[in-house]
Design a protein around this motif. Structure first.
Motif, PDB file in Angstrom:
ATOM      1  N   SER A 238       0.718  -1.001   0.060  1.00  9.48           N
ATOM      2  CA  SER A 238       0.033   0.435  -0.463  1.00  9.48           C
ATOM      3  C   SER A 238       0.680   1.285   0.071  1.00  9.48           C
ATOM      4  N   VAL A 239       0.688   2.291  -0.770  1.00 11.86           N
ATOM      5  CA  VAL A 239       1.282   3.101  -1.256  1.00 11.86           C
ATOM      6  C   VAL A 239       0.131   4.423  -0.042  1.00 11.86           C
ATOM      7  N   ASN A 240       1.204   5.435   0.369  1.00 15.34           N
ATOM      8  CA  ASN A 240      -0.131   6.579   0.846  1.00 15.34           C
ATOM      9  C   ASN A 240       0.229   7.832   0.108  1.00 15.34           C
ATOM     10  N   LEU A 241      -0.273   8.630   0.086  1.00 18.92           N
ATOM     11  CA  LEU A 241      -0.038   9.747  -0.917  1.00 18.92           C
ATOM     12  C   LEU A 241      -0.619  11.017   0.103  1.00 18.92           C
ATOM     13  N   PHE A 242       0.270  12.367  -0.085  1.00 18.25           N
ATOM     14  CA  PHE A 242      -0.308  13.477   1.141  1.00 18.25           C
ATOM     15  C   PHE A 242      -0.174  14.517   0.742  1.00 18.25           C
ATOM     16  N   ALA A 243      -0.912  14.924   0.839  1.00 13.66           N
ATOM     17  CA  ALA A 243      -1.353  17.152   0.305  1.00 13.66           C
ATOM     18  C   ALA A 243      -1.199  17.454   1.043  1.00 13.66           C
ATOM     19  N   ASP A 244       0.382  17.896   1.514  1.00 11.77           N
ATOM     20  CA  ASP A 244       0.837  19.445   2.189  1.00 11.77           C
ATOM     21  C   ASP A 244       0.330  18.566   3.072  1.00 11.77           C
ATOM     22  N   GLY A 245       1.051  17.221   3.628  1.00 12.38           N
ATOM     23  CA  GLY A 245       1.114  16.513   4.473  1.00 12.38           C
ATOM     24  C   GLY A 245      -0.060  15.894   5.281  1.00 12.38           C
ATOM     25  N   VAL A 246      -0.965  16.210   4.209  1.00 12.38           N
ATOM     26  CA  VAL A 246      -2.321  15.504   5.207  1.00 12.38           C
ATOM     27  C   VAL A 246      -2.896  14.615   3.462  1.00 12.38           C
ATOM     28  N   LYS A 247      -3.064  12.982   4.606  1.00 13.30           N
ATOM     29  CA  LYS A 247      -2.956  11.898   3.247  1.00 13.30           C
ATOM     30  C   LYS A 247      -5.061  11.673   2.563  1.00 13.30           C
ATOM     31  N   ILE A 248      -4.236  11.081   1.609  1.00 16.61           N
ATOM     32  CA  ILE A 248      -5.248  12.155   0.600  1.00 16.61           C
ATOM     33  C   ILE A 248      -5.873  10.571  -0.024  1.00 16.61           C
ATOM     34  N   LYS A 249      -4.824   9.565  -0.478  1.00 21.47           N
ATOM     35  CA  LYS A 249      -5.300   8.631  -1.168  1.00 21.47           C
ATOM     36  C   LYS A 249      -4.522   7.648  -1.042  1.00 21.47           C
ATOM     37  N   THR A 250      -4.941   6.522  -1.260  1.00 20.98           N
ATOM     38  CA  THR A 250      -4.087   5.093  -0.855  1.00 20.98           C
ATOM     39  C   THR A 250      -4.614   4.551  -2.342  1.00 20.98           C
ATOM     40  N   THR A 251      -3.284   3.892  -2.468  1.00 14.39           N
ATOM     41  CA  THR A 251      -3.028   2.750  -3.318  1.00 14.39           C
ATOM     42  C   THR A 251      -2.448   1.488  -3.928  1.00 14.39           C
ATOM     43  N   HIS A 252      -2.028   0.560  -4.881  1.00 14.88           N
ATOM     44  CA  HIS A 252      -1.564  -0.360  -4.405  1.00 14.88           C
ATOM     45  C   HIS A 252      -0.139  -0.576  -5.582  1.00 14.88           C
ATOM     46  N   ALA A 253       0.556  -0.436  -5.351  1.00 13.84           N
ATOM     47  CA  ALA A 253       1.260  -1.443  -6.217  1.00 13.84           C
ATOM     48  C   ALA A 253       2.129  -2.734  -6.074  1.00 13.84           C
ATOM     49  N   ARG A 254       1.468  -3.012  -6.970  1.00 17.27           N
ATOM     50  CA  ARG A 254       1.901  -4.527  -7.739  1.00 17.27           C
ATOM     51  C   ARG A 254       2.838  -5.542  -8.085  1.00 17.27           C
ATOM     52  N   LYS A 255       2.476  -7.290  -7.758  1.00 12.56           N
ATOM     53  CA  LYS A 255       3.743  -7.861  -8.067  1.00 12.56           C
ATOM     54  C   LYS A 255       2.941  -8.166  -9.962  1.00 12.56           C
ATOM     55  N   ASP A 256       2.022  -8.273 -10.593  1.00 13.22           N
ATOM     56  CA  ASP A 256       1.187  -8.344 -11.555  1.00 13.22           C
ATOM     57  C   ASP A 256       1.172  -7.406 -12.131  1.00 13.22           C
ATOM     58  N   THR A 257       1.382  -6.156 -11.381  1.00 16.84           N
ATOM     59  CA  THR A 257       1.470  -5.033 -12.765  1.00 16.84           C
ATOM     60  C   THR A 257       3.169  -4.644 -12.835  1.00 16.84           C
ATOM     61  N   GLY A 258       3.736  -4.918 -12.233  1.00 16.96           N
ATOM     62  CA  GLY A 258       5.350  -4.554 -12.461  1.00 16.96           C
ATOM     63  C   GLY A 258       5.859  -3.689 -10.712  1.00 16.96           C
ATOM     64  N   TRP A 259       4.906  -3.585 -10.290  1.00 17.12           N
ATOM     65  CA  TRP A 259       5.442  -3.456  -8.700  1.00 17.12           C
ATOM     66  C   TRP A 259       5.154  -1.181  -8.828  1.00 17.12           C
ATOM     67  N   VAL A 260       4.848  -1.474 -10.559  1.00  9.60           N
ATOM     68  CA  VAL A 260       4.045   0.305 -10.426  1.00  9.60           C
ATOM     69  C   VAL A 260       3.016   0.792 -10.258  1.00  9.60           C
ATOM     70  N   TYR A 261       2.933   1.750  -9.408  1.00 11.76           N
ATOM     71  CA  TYR A 261       1.324   2.867  -8.960  1.00 11.76           C
ATOM     72  C   TYR A 261       1.572   3.692  -9.314  1.00 11.76           C
TER      73      TYR A 261
END
Length: 380
Positions: A238-261
């Motif tokens: 799980s990769v968490n995105l922060f905008a100006d220090g505030v968490k706004i989104k979470t996505t995933h890097a996966r084996k089946d997508t070459g670990w790209v997020y």
């Protein structure tokens, strides 16, 4: 005396009869006293309510009604010249008729018919998300495609609104077409115009549209774990995105997508200020994470072990003097040779320790054994 056929007849003190022999002249002008042709009036006798006549002004702006009694009358405009407004009903009283000329002259003035055009400015820019909205705009009024007057300013102080008032409806007998146009459209905006009847019979809303700038954040997960030697690497993180220090989104890097997020369609600005984006990873057990820009590296040091081998002799302390000076032993991993054979001798106290041996291979525990590879004559 009373004339039963024609109504009342008055006789003056001089003995002169005053019957149906009075004239009313209606003169029609504009606000500059220019005669107006084509105005129609209805003449009503107040005493009886009878409509006496309907007349229309000529080229000199005059309309004449004859054969009137000296009485009170109401003059009502029923048709105004093109481009002019109707007047309110006007009253003529009996004493306004000149007894000598037997005429009453009434001058009525028509006001130029005017209209109002409202213009409103609206903004479609996500509440000025990028901070590029100007503090004012200028709008020009056009009459028949020609500039009319000076540009006006719309801003927050006037609620981005202006009313063009007292605009003449006609010119040279033809209706004027009014439009508005924004002067110098702000950079980054596209204008559009729509009719509006929110404030008056005729108006425009000018909408300036700006699509806020967006960006994309993409990163790659790298694993430093000897190709998942211990078999503990997960299938996704799980990769968490922060905008100006505030968490706004979470996505995933996966084996089946070459670990790209990636995070897509992210606003570049908020309230006119550039947003600083950062990321973090939800911790993965057994790994330590480092971030370089938006790329992530997870490191795991594989488990290691050691195997100690000791050579023992059961020969009554080499009584027959046939013990060799050294022997060769081979480490086996899952029944396969691992590395080179090593020498055991009196100098090594007949022992050796194999170190830094991986505990797992492809996630499965390795079984280590040691085999003696040299042949020792006379021993079993």
């Amino acid at each position: 005396y009373q004339d039963g056929q024609n109504g009342y007849i008055w006789q003056s003190a001089s003995g002169q009869a005053n019957g149906y022999n009075y004239t009313l002249v209606v003169k029609k002008t504009d606000e500059t006293s220019t005669p107006l042709k084509g105005a129609s009036f209805q003449i009503t006798r107040d005493r009886s309510g009878q409509i006496i006549d309907t007349v229309t002004t000529n080229d000199q702006g005059e309309a004449t009604v004859t054969g009137l009694l000296m009485d009170d009358y109401t003059i009502s405009e029923t048709k105004a010249p093109a481009g002019y407004d109707f007047i309110d009903p006007v009253h003529v009283h009996a004493d306004q008729f000149d007894n000598t000329a037997k005429t009453a002259v009434l001058t009525v003035q028509d006001k130029t018919l005017t209209t109002q055009l409202d213009v409103d400015k609206t903004w479609d820019d996500h509440d000025n998300q990028d901070g590029i909205r100007p503090d004012h705009v200028s709008v020009q009024l056009y009459a028949n495609d020609q500039p009319s007057g000076s540009p006006v300013t719309l801003n927050a102080a006037n609620n981005w609104h202006h009313a063009f008032v007292n605009l003449p409806v006609m010119k040279n007998g033809k209706r004027i077409t009014y439009t508005v146009k924004e002067v110098n459209v702000p950079e980054g905006y596209t204008p559009s115009m729509s009719m509006s009847q929110a404030r008056c019979d005729c108006g425009y809303t000018i909408t300036n549209t700006h699509t806020p700038e967006v960006t994309r954040i993409q990163g790659v997960k790298t694993w430093d774990d000897h190709d998942n030697q211990d078999g503990i690497r997960p299938d996704n993180i799980s990769v968490n995105l922060f905008a100006d220090g505030v968490k706004i989104k979470t996505t995933h890097a996966r084996k089946d997508t070459g670990w790209v997020y990636s995070f897509n369609n992210l606003p570049v600005y908020k309230n006119g200020k550039k947003i600083t984006y950062t990321i973090s990873e939800t911790p993965v057990e057994g790994y330590t994470s480092t971030t370089t820009g938006f790329n992530l590296t997870n490191k795991h040091t594989p488990a290691s072990t050691s195997v100690r081998v000791v050579k023992k002799w059961d020969d009554k302390d080499n009584q027959d003097k046939i013990r060799p000076n050294s022997i060769q032993v081979q480490l086996m991993a899952n029944n396969e040779p691992s590395g080179s054979s090593v020498t055991l001798s009196k100098d090594t106290d007949w022992e050796y320790t194999f170190t830094n041996l991986p505990v797992y291979k492809a996630g499965k525990k390795i079984v280590y054994t040691v085999t003696e590879t040299s042949t020792v004559t006379g021993y079993t």
